[in-house]
Write an enzyme that holds these catalytic residues in place. Structure first.
Site, mmCIF file in Angstrom:
data_model
loop_
_atom_site.group_PDB
_atom_site.id
_atom_site.type_symbol
_atom_site.label_atom_id
_atom_site.label_comp_id
_atom_site.label_asym_id
_atom_site.label_seq_id
_atom_site.Cartn_x
_atom_site.Cartn_y
_atom_site.Cartn_z
ATOM 1 N N ASP A 221 31.672 -25.952 -25.787
ATOM 2 C CA ASP A 221 33.102 -25.688 -25.638
ATOM 3 C C ASP A 221 33.875 -26.206 -26.851
ATOM 4 O O ASP A 221 33.816 -27.388 -27.170
ATOM 5 C CB ASP A 221 33.599 -26.369 -24.357
ATOM 6 C CG ASP A 221 34.845 -25.737 -23.785
ATOM 7 O OD1 ASP A 221 35.691 -25.281 -24.559
ATOM 8 O OD2 ASP A 221 34.964 -25.702 -22.544
ATOM 9 N N THR B 73 38.720 -20.756 -22.890
ATOM 10 C CA THR B 73 37.444 -21.086 -22.254
ATOM 11 C C THR B 73 36.982 -20.027 -21.255
ATOM 12 O O THR B 73 35.830 -19.591 -21.281
ATOM 13 C CB THR B 73 37.545 -22.447 -21.548
ATOM 14 O OG1 THR B 73 37.811 -23.458 -22.528
ATOM 15 C CG2 THR B 73 36.252 -22.793 -20.826
ATOM 16 N N ASN C 112 42.609 -18.412 -19.038
ATOM 17 C CA ASN C 112 42.164 -19.379 -18.034
ATOM 18 C C ASN C 112 42.970 -19.197 -16.749
ATOM 19 O O ASN C 112 42.426 -19.214 -15.649
ATOM 20 C CB ASN C 112 42.320 -20.804 -18.561
ATOM 21 C CG ASN C 112 41.369 -21.113 -19.696
ATOM 22 O OD1 ASN C 112 40.304 -20.515 -19.806
ATOM 23 N ND2 ASN C 112 41.749 -22.054 -20.552
ATOM 24 N N ARG D 267 34.916 -23.205 -14.410
ATOM 25 C CA ARG D 267 34.825 -21.880 -15.034
ATOM 26 C C ARG D 267 33.655 -21.773 -16.003
ATOM 27 O O ARG D 267 33.104 -20.692 -16.210
ATOM 28 C CB ARG D 267 36.137 -21.522 -15.726
ATOM 29 C CG ARG D 267 36.618 -22.493 -16.804
ATOM 30 C CD ARG D 267 38.035 -22.123 -17.259
ATOM 31 N NE ARG D 267 38.566 -22.994 -18.303
ATOM 32 C CZ ARG D 267 39.236 -24.116 -18.090
ATOM 33 N NH1 ARG D 267 39.436 -24.521 -16.837
ATOM 34 N NH2 ARG D 267 39.697 -24.845 -19.092
ATOM 35 N N ASP E 24 35.343 -29.990 -25.876
ATOM 36 C CA ASP E 24 36.682 -29.419 -25.791
ATOM 37 C C ASP E 24 37.715 -30.492 -25.475
ATOM 38 O O ASP E 24 38.774 -30.560 -26.104
ATOM 39 C CB ASP E 24 36.708 -28.332 -24.723
ATOM 40 C CG ASP E 24 38.034 -27.591 -24.670
ATOM 41 O OD1 ASP E 24 38.355 -26.873 -25.636
ATOM 42 O OD2 ASP E 24 38.756 -27.734 -23.657
ATOM 43 N N HIS F 50 40.673 -31.436 -28.122
ATOM 44 C CA HIS F 50 42.098 -31.339 -27.801
ATOM 45 C C HIS F 50 42.807 -32.667 -28.041
ATOM 46 O O HIS F 50 43.934 -32.693 -28.546
ATOM 47 C CB HIS F 50 42.272 -30.941 -26.327
ATOM 48 C CG HIS F 50 42.144 -29.475 -26.070
ATOM 49 N ND1 HIS F 50 42.968 -28.539 -26.639
ATOM 50 C CD2 HIS F 50 41.281 -28.786 -25.282
ATOM 51 C CE1 HIS F 50 42.635 -27.330 -26.228
ATOM 52 N NE2 HIS F 50 41.601 -27.447 -25.399
ATOM 53 N N ASP G 111 32.571 -21.003 -26.966
ATOM 54 C CA ASP G 111 33.521 -20.134 -26.278
ATOM 55 C C ASP G 111 34.789 -19.900 -27.089
ATOM 56 O O ASP G 111 35.600 -19.037 -26.748
ATOM 57 C CB ASP G 111 33.872 -20.704 -24.902
ATOM 58 C CG ASP G 111 34.451 -22.113 -24.982
ATOM 59 O OD1 ASP G 111 34.357 -22.743 -26.051
ATOM 60 O OD2 ASP G 111 34.987 -22.585 -23.961
ATOM 61 N N HIS G 112 34.975 -20.659 -28.158
ATOM 62 C CA HIS G 112 36.110 -20.523 -29.077
ATOM 63 C C HIS G 112 36.006 -21.643 -30.095
ATOM 64 O O HIS G 112 35.182 -22.564 -29.960
ATOM 65 C CB HIS G 112 37.457 -20.606 -28.349
ATOM 66 C CG HIS G 112 37.607 -21.809 -27.466
ATOM 67 N ND1 HIS G 112 37.789 -23.085 -27.965
ATOM 68 C CD2 HIS G 112 37.579 -21.950 -26.114
ATOM 69 C CE1 HIS G 112 37.871 -23.941 -26.970
ATOM 70 N NE2 HIS G 112 37.734 -23.282 -25.823
#
Length: 543
Positions: free
Chosen positions: A35, A76, A97, A160, A302, A306, A349-350
């Site tokens: 992630d 995500t 999301n 998710r 992730d 962030h 995922d990104h």
């Protein structure tokens, strides 16, 4: 005699073709999603990685060095769905999301399902399923192909990240609920009660053991691939004066969600790896010649990204520790499934943007976009133009949703409103592009950002006007960073295939995230996911 030689020629000519469809499939396919992993993390931290993790995958596998997401938004939910369905939000329907559901006049979460109950928790955190995803995954197709004999298990800290990859027919998906519980949980969509191996894992003190001190894995002075440990660009944790090592997690846990704090540290990835190994053993994955699928998402990268930003010591340490966790999983697969008997792919995922304030300190254009201010201005503009404050139902995820009941009542032409709003938005600072529903439904874009917007645009679920910010601008607080755009820092992802059926090598040929599922499907000799738009990446297939 001529007929004899002709028949012999046909036999010799066709026999290699016949040999190609005789399958020798892997016993287990493991799809790993990291992630928020930018491609350059692989190269930037390379010298700090050990031999058994990322380096083993790259050196003994096949790497696509120019792999991108071909849609926006790069979040995500859409990312995990696209990797495993082989298509984009335009078809699989996971457009964000969470998104504004214009038919219900409310926001919906990509995996929420109030028709199911939680397992393993007293909270509603287990009321989840893949019900909002419109297409199959390659794991679904493998289940159908094997008459439901091949198992599928999804594992991730995020619901998710576990649910969407595993698909509609999965035997189970498990995600982590922190708070005061520290349990791996699921929902009645999959089963009536948690298997004993999951209950045993939850009863152990494995999760609790990770509330410990987070300090650098190696001498922090050797972390030359990232910025200074103390700087003004990071968020940090509650209860600490600076965002700097060491972090006494047990001490600060009460102010940071108790066991939820584990997710926001590299130890969340370690916990995920431990649970994945327990799943392999508990579900007996890869124990026969019918291919099983394990979808495995490492989510802590992730949370850390962030919070601290892509240039932080914390991100570097997290990836160095993830390298060891991946090596641990690979070694476990060697022992339990057998070296050479399984196939792995690793992607993301990104990506993520650099912290805008950091870029500005280096004289690079960037900034934190104030969408609340834009929403206010746009509301005022529409009210003045049409003498109505009800024409816009919602503005979110870079999209403007119309209230069609009000449009009909006020006799406002939707196409005209689209054009006026698009023009107004283009006059605003740091808005670089706008696209209307009329344009996107025409299917007229075959390259550039328009193509990415179109691939992410679901005609039933998306809004009526889409706007794009300038590169380097994000909707996020002043510290830390986020993702979601169609720019290369968000779209360029690692893609490595490794193991059975994969030859060694690499290429700079462009590939797309939605090519992954068709590639695995081709390898297994199964049907492509039912909405797949990608193509098999034949360069890496050892057949």
């Amino acid at each position: 005699m001529k007929r004899y030689f002709f028949a012999l020629f046909l036999f010799i000519g066709l026999s290699p073709l016949k040999a190609q469809i005789i399958k020798d499939n892997p016993k287990l396919v493991v799809g790993i999603v990291v992630d928020q992993m930018r491609y350059d993390y692989l190269t930037r931290f390379w010298d700090q990685f050990e031999e058994g993790g990322f380096k083993r995958l790259v050196n003994d596998g096949f790497t696509f060095k120019n792999t991108h997401f071909n849609y926006v938004p790069t979040y995500t939910g859409p990312g995990h769905a696209s990797v495993f369905t082989g298509t984009t939000p335009a078809y699989h329907g996971i457009i964000s999301n969470s998104w504004f559901n214009k038919f219900e006049d409310q926001f919906v979460y990509c995996a929420s399902d109030p028709s199911v109950q939680s397992l393993g928790t007293e909270t509603r955190a287990g009321e989840m399923s893949p019900n909002r995803m419109l297409s199959t995954t390659f794991a679904d197709e493998n289940r159908l192909h094997t008459q439901m004999k091949g198992k599928t298990i999804g594992v991730a800290l995020k619901d998710r990240g576990a649910i969407l990859p595993a698909g509609h027919t999965a035997n189970a998906a498990y995600w982590f609920n922190g708070g005061t519980e520290a349990n791996w949980i699921s929902s009645t969509y999959y089963m009536e009660e948690l298997p004993k191996w999951v209950q045993d894992f939850n009863k152990s003190d494995k999760a609790e053991s990770y509330l410990k001190t987070w300090e650098p894995l190696k001498n922090i002075d050797t972390y030359s691939q990232s910025g200074s440990d103390i700087n003004e660009f990071e968020g940090g944790f509650n209860g600490m004066e600076t965002a700097s090592f060491p972090y006494d997690l047990k001490k600060i846990a009460p102010e940071n969600g108790n066991y939820e704090l584990i997710k926001a540290t590299p130890f969340g990835n370690d916990l995920t790896a431990e649970f994945a190994k327990a799943a392999i053993k508990g579900e007996e994955l890869g124990k026969d010649n019918i291919t099983d699928v394990l979808t495995l998402s490492f989510s802590s990268t992730d949370y850390v990204g962030h919070n601290f930003g892509v240039n932080s010591k914390e991100v570097q340490d997290t990836y160095m520790r993830l390298d060891l966790a991946i090596a641990d999983v690979l070694n476990y697969l060697d022992e339990t499934v057998g070296a050479g008997e399984y196939t792995v792919f690793l992607t993301a995922d990104h990506g993520a943007a650099d912290v805008p304030n950091y870029l500005k300190s280096k004289k690079i254009p960037a900034g934190n976009f104030q969408d609340s201010e834009l929403i206010m201005k746009l509301g005022q503009f529409v009210a003045e133009e049409y003498d109505s404050e009800e024409l816009i139902a919602n503005i979110s995820n870079g999209q403007v949703f119309f209230n069609y009941t009000e449009l009909s009542k006020e006799k406002v032409d939707a196409d005209e409103l689209q054009d006026k709003i698009a023009y107004f938005l283009l006059q605003q600072d740091n808005i670089s592009r706008t696209f209307t529903r009329k344009q996107l439904q025409s299917g007229s874009f075959d390259k550039g950002i328009g193509s990415l917007i179109e691939n992410g645009f679901n005609q039933k679920r998306s809004g009526d006007v889409v706007y794009v910010m300038d590169p380097g601008y994000i909707v996020f607080p002043e510290t830390g960073t986020t993702h979601g755009s169609g720019f290369s820092y968000d779209t360029h992802a690692p893609l490595i295939f490794f193991g059975k059926g994969v030859k060694k090598g690499s290429t700079y040929k462009q590939a797309y995230i939605n090519d992954i599922a068709p590639t695995i499907s081709a390898m297994l000799g199964i049907a492509f996911p039912n909405a797949a738009t990608g193509k098999p990446l034949s360069e890496m297939l050892d057949k």
